[in-house]
Design an enzyme around this catalytic site. Structure first.
Site, PDB file in Angstrom:
ATOM      1  N   ARG A 139      -1.113  -8.215  13.432  1.00 28.19           N
ATOM      2  CA  ARG A 139      -1.825  -7.403  12.442  1.00 28.19           C
ATOM      3  C   ARG A 139      -2.642  -8.067  11.475  1.00 28.19           C
ATOM      4  O   ARG A 139      -3.407  -7.544  10.968  1.00 28.19           O
ATOM      5  CB  ARG A 139      -0.502  -6.617  11.736  1.00 28.19           C
ATOM      6  CG  ARG A 139       0.247  -5.686  12.615  1.00 28.19           C
ATOM      7  CD  ARG A 139       1.446  -5.110  12.363  1.00 28.19           C
ATOM      8  NE  ARG A 139       1.702  -4.612  11.162  1.00 28.19           N
ATOM      9  CZ  ARG A 139       2.692  -4.211  10.377  1.00 28.19           C
ATOM     10  NH1 ARG A 139       3.933  -4.628  10.734  1.00 28.19           N
ATOM     11  NH2 ARG A 139       2.912  -3.452   9.199  1.00 28.19           N
ATOM     12  N   ARG A 185      11.102  -0.938  11.092  1.00 25.80           N
ATOM     13  CA  ARG A 185       9.776  -0.520  11.996  1.00 25.80           C
ATOM     14  C   ARG A 185       9.681  -1.356  13.165  1.00 25.80           C
ATOM     15  O   ARG A 185      10.063  -2.682  12.983  1.00 25.80           O
ATOM     16  CB  ARG A 185       8.628  -0.426  11.396  1.00 25.80           C
ATOM     17  CG  ARG A 185       8.152   0.758  10.411  1.00 25.80           C
ATOM     18  CD  ARG A 185       7.034   0.712   9.650  1.00 25.80           C
ATOM     19  NE  ARG A 185       6.089   0.076   9.996  1.00 25.80           N
ATOM     20  CZ  ARG A 185       4.893  -0.007   9.530  1.00 25.80           C
ATOM     21  NH1 ARG A 185       4.677   0.515   8.302  1.00 25.80           N
ATOM     22  NH2 ARG A 185       3.686  -0.499  10.045  1.00 25.80           N
ATOM     23  N   ARG A 211      -9.714   1.021   8.589  1.00 23.46           N
ATOM     24  CA  ARG A 211      -9.327  -0.369   8.970  1.00 23.46           C
ATOM     25  C   ARG A 211     -10.569  -1.136   9.534  1.00 23.46           C
ATOM     26  O   ARG A 211     -10.407  -2.200   9.911  1.00 23.46           O
ATOM     27  CB  ARG A 211      -8.206  -0.350   9.860  1.00 23.46           C
ATOM     28  CG  ARG A 211      -6.860  -0.506   9.031  1.00 23.46           C
ATOM     29  CD  ARG A 211      -5.600  -0.276  10.079  1.00 23.46           C
ATOM     30  NE  ARG A 211      -4.734  -0.925   9.606  1.00 23.46           N
ATOM     31  CZ  ARG A 211      -3.474  -0.300   9.049  1.00 23.46           C
ATOM     32  NH1 ARG A 211      -3.444   0.875   8.865  1.00 23.46           N
ATOM     33  NH2 ARG A 211      -2.240  -0.931   8.943  1.00 23.46           N
ATOM     34  N   ARG A 214      11.760  -5.548   5.608  1.00 20.38           N
ATOM     35  CA  ARG A 214      11.541  -4.364   5.139  1.00 20.38           C
ATOM     36  C   ARG A 214      12.463  -3.468   5.777  1.00 20.38           C
ATOM     37  O   ARG A 214      12.551  -3.695   7.175  1.00 20.38           O
ATOM     38  CB  ARG A 214       9.876  -4.074   5.354  1.00 20.38           C
ATOM     39  CG  ARG A 214       9.744  -2.558   5.103  1.00 20.38           C
ATOM     40  CD  ARG A 214       8.235  -2.193   4.670  1.00 20.38           C
ATOM     41  NE  ARG A 214       7.475  -2.458   5.937  1.00 20.38           N
ATOM     42  CZ  ARG A 214       6.085  -1.862   5.928  1.00 20.38           C
ATOM     43  NH1 ARG A 214       5.704  -1.681   4.841  1.00 20.38           N
ATOM     44  NH2 ARG A 214       5.295  -2.309   6.989  1.00 20.38           N
ATOM     45  N   LYS A 234       0.831  -1.252   0.099  1.00 22.22           N
ATOM     46  CA  LYS A 234      -0.153  -0.012  -0.063  1.00 22.22           C
ATOM     47  C   LYS A 234       0.955   1.393  -0.091  1.00 22.22           C
ATOM     48  O   LYS A 234       0.793   2.048  -0.823  1.00 22.22           O
ATOM     49  CB  LYS A 234      -0.959   0.182   1.321  1.00 22.22           C
ATOM     50  CG  LYS A 234      -1.967  -1.205   1.384  1.00 22.22           C
ATOM     51  CD  LYS A 234      -2.866  -1.027   2.358  1.00 22.22           C
ATOM     52  CE  LYS A 234      -2.157  -0.877   3.755  1.00 22.22           C
ATOM     53  NZ  LYS A 234      -1.486  -2.322   4.362  1.00 22.22           N
TER      54      LYS A 234
HETATM   55  P1  AMP Z   1       0.458   1.091   8.809  1.00 22.25           P
HETATM   56  O1  AMP Z   1       1.697   2.087   8.441  1.00 22.25           O
HETATM   57  O2  AMP Z   1      -0.663   1.274   8.155  1.00 22.25           O
HETATM   58  O3  AMP Z   1       1.091  -0.283   8.459  1.00 22.25           O
HETATM   59  O4  AMP Z   1       0.078   1.261  10.365  1.00 22.25           O
HETATM   60  C1  AMP Z   1       1.075   1.065  11.456  1.00 22.25           C
HETATM   61  C2  AMP Z   1       0.081   0.611  12.583  1.00 22.25           C
HETATM   62  O5  AMP Z   1      -0.670   2.196  13.014  1.00 22.25           O
HETATM   63  C3  AMP Z   1      -0.974  -0.366  12.433  1.00 22.25           C
HETATM   64  O6  AMP Z   1      -0.567  -1.353  12.900  1.00 22.25           O
HETATM   65  C4  AMP Z   1      -1.829   0.248  13.626  1.00 22.25           C
HETATM   66  O7  AMP Z   1      -1.415   0.021  15.063  1.00 22.25           O
HETATM   67  C5  AMP Z   1      -1.830   1.667  13.311  1.00 22.25           C
HETATM   68  N1  AMP Z   1      -2.907   2.271  12.580  1.00 22.25           N
HETATM   69  C6  AMP Z   1      -2.674   2.681  11.188  1.00 22.25           C
HETATM   70  N2  AMP Z   1      -3.724   3.087  10.532  1.00 22.25           N
HETATM   71  C7  AMP Z   1      -4.931   2.588  11.611  1.00 22.25           C
HETATM   72  C8  AMP Z   1      -6.257   2.830  11.398  1.00 22.25           C
HETATM   73  N3  AMP Z   1      -6.855   3.383  10.522  1.00 22.25           N
HETATM   74  N4  AMP Z   1      -6.940   2.353  12.537  1.00 22.25           N
HETATM   75  C9  AMP Z   1      -6.264   1.794  13.767  1.00 22.25           C
HETATM   76  N5  AMP Z   1      -4.881   1.813  13.701  1.00 22.25           N
HETATM   77  C10 AMP Z   1      -4.096   2.144  12.737  1.00 22.25           C
END
Ligand code: AMP
Length: 215
Positions: free
Chosen positions: A172, A161, A89, A128, A15
């Site tokens: 996740r 990360r 999400r 990553r 993404k």
């Molecule tokens: P990402 O960078 O999109 O993989 O997001 C990293 C982490 O941020 C996720 O595993 C969640 O812990 C939190 N996070 C990001 N977007 C959301 C969302 N829309 N709702 C809840 N938690 C989020």
């Protein structure tokens, strides 16, 4: 040209990589994950709250997440078109977004769903690396920088990360399967869903998506 877009998919589907390339088409990139990571780096109250959820792989509570997206989407620059990456999400978030986009007359035109097998997701996530300065993505096997640990684009240091490990990844993926995947039906019912296979190269995928968005 399709204007307001959501990009969806399990962790590791690509993404963020696709979104960063699509910025060149003029979209404002809104990544809730990036916003939380920025808040953590700055040590804000939001960052301190979000960090405990993120490092375990859990979802940050809906009220907090919806709040930051509401504020960001209402800003002037989003009028030219935005790309939501990592939001919504949950069904609660999807409903809140539907209401908000109606209120501000910035409705979603299409939901792009990226799909690739689970084995590949683990490989991508655990290998990553990301540039601390500009956010460019790398991989220890398949997308190595020219100099180890250094970003080709800006010379910034690469890091992993703290939720890109197998343990947090499992959590996740579970959240994705239980809470996020059902949103595909939500958007399918509204005639907005468009699926892309993201198993191949990111360049080919980007060309396919760009062609579709321009059509
Ligand atoms: P990402 O960078 O999109 O993989 O997001 C990293 C982490 O941020 C996720 O595993 C969640 O812990 C939190 N996070 C990001 N977007 C959301 C969302 N829309 N709702 C809840 N938690 C989020």
């Amino acid at each position: 040209m399709k204007k307001n877009i959501i990009i969806m998919g399990p962790p590791g589907a690509g993404k963020g990589t696709a979104a960063k390339k699509l910025i060149d088409l003029g979209y404002v990139h809104i990544s809730t994950g990036d916003m939380f990571r920025e808040a953590i780096k700055k040590g804000t109250a939001l960052g301190q709250l979000a960090e405990q959820y993120i490092k375990r792989g859990d979802l940050v509570p809906d009220e907090l997440t919806i709040g930051i997206v509401k504020e960001r989407l209402s800003q002037e620059d989003c009028a030219k078109g935005f790309l939501l990456d990592g939001f919504p999400r949950t069904l609660v978030q999807a409903r809140a977004l539907e209401q908000l986009t109606k209120e501000i007359n910035r409705q979603i035109d299409v939901v792009i769903n990226l799909d690739c097998g689970e084995k590949e997701l683990v490989r991508r996530i655990t290998g990553r690396r990301i540039c601390k300065q500009c956010g460019a993505p790398y991989h220890i096997d398949s997308l190595k920088p020219k100099v180890e640990g250094v970003c080709d684009l800006c010379g910034g240091p690469l890091y992993q990360r703290n939720d890109d490990n197998e343990e947090a990844f499992k959590v996740r993926l579970e959240h994705y399967t239980k809470e996020t995947k059902p949103l595909l039906d939500f958007y399918q019912e509204r005639g907005l869903l468009r699926n892309f296979n993201s198993l191949g190269s990111s360049e080919v995928l980007f060309d396919e998506i760009a062609k579709f968005l321009k059509s």
